[in-house]
Design an enzyme around this catalytic site. Structure first.
Site, PDB file in Angstrom:
ATOM      1  N   ASN A 140       0.841  -1.196   0.000  1.00  0.00           N
ATOM      2  CA  ASN A 140       0.000   0.000   0.000  1.00  0.00           C
ATOM      3  C   ASN A 140       0.876   1.246   0.000  1.00  0.00           C
ATOM      4  OD1 ASN A 140      -1.811  -2.048   2.102  1.00  0.00           O
ATOM      5  ND2 ASN A 140      -2.718  -1.277   0.219  1.00  0.00           N
ATOM      6  N   ALA A 141       0.514   2.223  -0.850  1.00  0.00           N
ATOM      7  CA  ALA A 141       1.231   3.495  -0.953  1.00  0.00           C
ATOM      8  C   ALA A 141       2.680   3.325  -1.416  1.00  0.00           C
ATOM      9  CB  ALA A 141       1.168   4.289   0.351  1.00  0.00           C
ATOM     10  N   ASP A 147      -7.072  -6.830   6.434  1.00  0.00           N
ATOM     11  CA  ASP A 147      -8.501  -6.548   6.648  1.00  0.00           C
ATOM     12  C   ASP A 147      -9.348  -7.009   5.468  1.00  0.00           C
ATOM     13  OD1 ASP A 147      -7.698  -4.690   4.782  1.00  0.00           O
ATOM     14  OD2 ASP A 147      -8.639  -2.968   5.764  1.00  0.00           O
ATOM     15  N   ASP A 178      -3.265  -0.209  11.191  1.00  0.00           N
ATOM     16  CA  ASP A 178      -3.342   1.104  10.544  1.00  0.00           C
ATOM     17  C   ASP A 178      -4.742   1.683  10.784  1.00  0.00           C
ATOM     18  OD1 ASP A 178      -2.492   3.328   9.135  1.00  0.00           O
ATOM     19  OD2 ASP A 178      -2.824   2.449   7.151  1.00  0.00           O
ATOM     20  N   ALA A 234      -8.319   5.314   3.457  1.00  0.00           N
ATOM     21  CA  ALA A 234      -7.806   6.200   4.505  1.00  0.00           C
ATOM     22  C   ALA A 234      -7.693   5.449   5.820  1.00  0.00           C
ATOM     23  CB  ALA A 234      -8.724   7.411   4.651  1.00  0.00           C
TER      24      ALA A 234
HETATM   25 ZN   LIG Z   1      -0.888   4.664   8.958  1.00  0.00          ZN
END
Ligand SMILES: [Zn+2]
EC number: 3.5.1.25
Length: 381
Positions: free
Chosen positions: A213-214, A242, A268, A303
């Site tokens: 991710n990212a 998740d 997160d 987010a």
């Molecule tokens: Zn984070």
């Protein structure tokens, strides 16, 4: 003082493996080696007994944000995660202005001193605008070592980790500075190439912030950060299990490639974890949570999550079919070692805090004990 307890009959997950019908003795706030005379025996037949979970990347929960909440709200967020088995949590901040983050570090460092949280993780502002995720672009900056230094100083010895895009100007020097100060340099929200990532690892980076991710995807001619992070034994990879952040196949690939000793499951989590759908703020950005999935109102980027580690555990063993011992390591021992607290938490061994989680045969959460006190009483009669 409460009599000591002996937990008997459970399948106990120890660092050495699974023990059927194992015994764990609790004396006060600690795990003991042998039982004193006055002892209450608790029958845990048909249950699993595992160490309390350690979450090294968590932004809040129970409606509260670690980045902006009051002290009471932060504690409410910490408590929410305890109800889900996380007995040790690092408070993560999101990108803000430097002054605000330094102030935040002061408040969170007090909570760390009191033992409510295990320390502070600064996620941003030293991250790539190309991979900003749910961070405000106008507040991002290059990782100038002097500024990194200001943040860790503001945390008064309680900074545990800084996530940064190491390919930005000043990135490698910042990694060195963090390593020298005993703070984890975590590569994340990055647009680095494979080679740039290797350079950062050589400089002392030890964690991959939510791998996949990212960051750029794994390409056949441009393997990018994912390959460099997965293959290097010095790196522990964070994974958000998740079912939304990662396809199960990607998660399994990372888990099997890195090996159970180099994975840390994280949440997160943001405010909505353990709370519910609705509108929230993540730093200055508005987030809509629908069906447990948090997305920016503007642009729709994911987010953070609404995950709790009990769900991450259950998914990992029932959906992903990962081995229980490996999942336990990824939820407790591995992050505890990285955070430098493995002498106190992270496994069920004599002398450590009596932090433990009771699960039923289907890996559903039944009980949580922290420092010898039930947070969730399994009510086994
Ligand atoms: Zn984070």
């Amino acid at each position: 003082m409460a009599p000591s307890k002996v937990f008997a009959g459970a399948r106990v997950v120890l660092p050495t493996g699974i023990v059927d019908g194992g015994r764990v003795i609790i004396d006060g706030a600690r795990i003991a080696g042998s039982a004193p005379t006055e002892t209450e025996t608790v029958d845990l037949s048909g249950h699993w007994l595992v160490p309390g979970f350690v979450d090294m990347h968590n932004h809040g929960g129970g409606g509260a944000s670690f980045t902006s909440g009051t002290v009471e709200e932060v504690l409410q967020g910490v408590h929410t995660h305890r109800l889900h088995g996380t007995t040790t949590v690092v408070a993560s901040t999101v990108t803000g202005d430097m002054h605000g983050l330094a102030e935040r570090a002061g408040l969170l460092s007090e909570l760390a001193e009191q033992g409510d949280i295990a320390g502070i993780h600064f996620e941003g502002p030293f991250i790539s605008p190309c991979r900003k995720g749910a961070h405000s672009e106008e507040l991002l900056r290059d990782p100038d070592p002097a500024e990194v230094r200001k943040l860790i100083d503001a945390a008064r010895g309680r900074a545990k980790m800084v996530t940064l895009a190491t390919e930005l100007p000043g990135g490698i020097d910042s990694v060195r500075l963090l390593a020298e100060h005993g703070v984890i340099a975590a590569i994340g929200h990055t647009d680095a190439t494979y080679e740039q990532t290797q350079e950062a690892i050589d400089a002392g980076a030890t964690v991959a912030t939510h791998l996949f991710n990212a960051m750029p995807a794994l390409g056949h001619r441009a393997p990018g950060p994912i390959a460099a992070l997965l293959e290097d034994e010095r790196i522990t990879v964070e994974l958000i299990n998740d079912g939304t952040h990662l396809h199960p196949a990607s998660l399994q690939l990372a888990f099997h490639h890195a090996g159970a000793d180099r994975v840390a499951f994280i949440t997160d989590a943001m405010d909505a974890a353990g709370f519910g759908d609705g509108r929230y703020m993540l730093g200055p950005l508005e987030v809509e949570v629908a069906d447990g999935v948090a997305r920016l109102v503007e642009g729709g980027s994911i987010a953070g999550s609404t995950l709790t580690l009990d769900r991450a555990f259950q998914r990992a063993v029932t959906v992903d079919r990962l081995p229980v011992e490996g999942v336990v390591a990824a939820l407790s021992a591995n992050p505890a070692r990285l955070l430098g607290v493995y002498d106190k938490v992270g496994s069920l061994e004599p002398g450590k805090d009596a932090d433990l989680v009771v699960l039923d045969a289907d890996f559903g959460l039944k009980g949580v004990m922290r420092k010898g006190e039930w947070v969730v009483d399994p009510q086994l009669g």
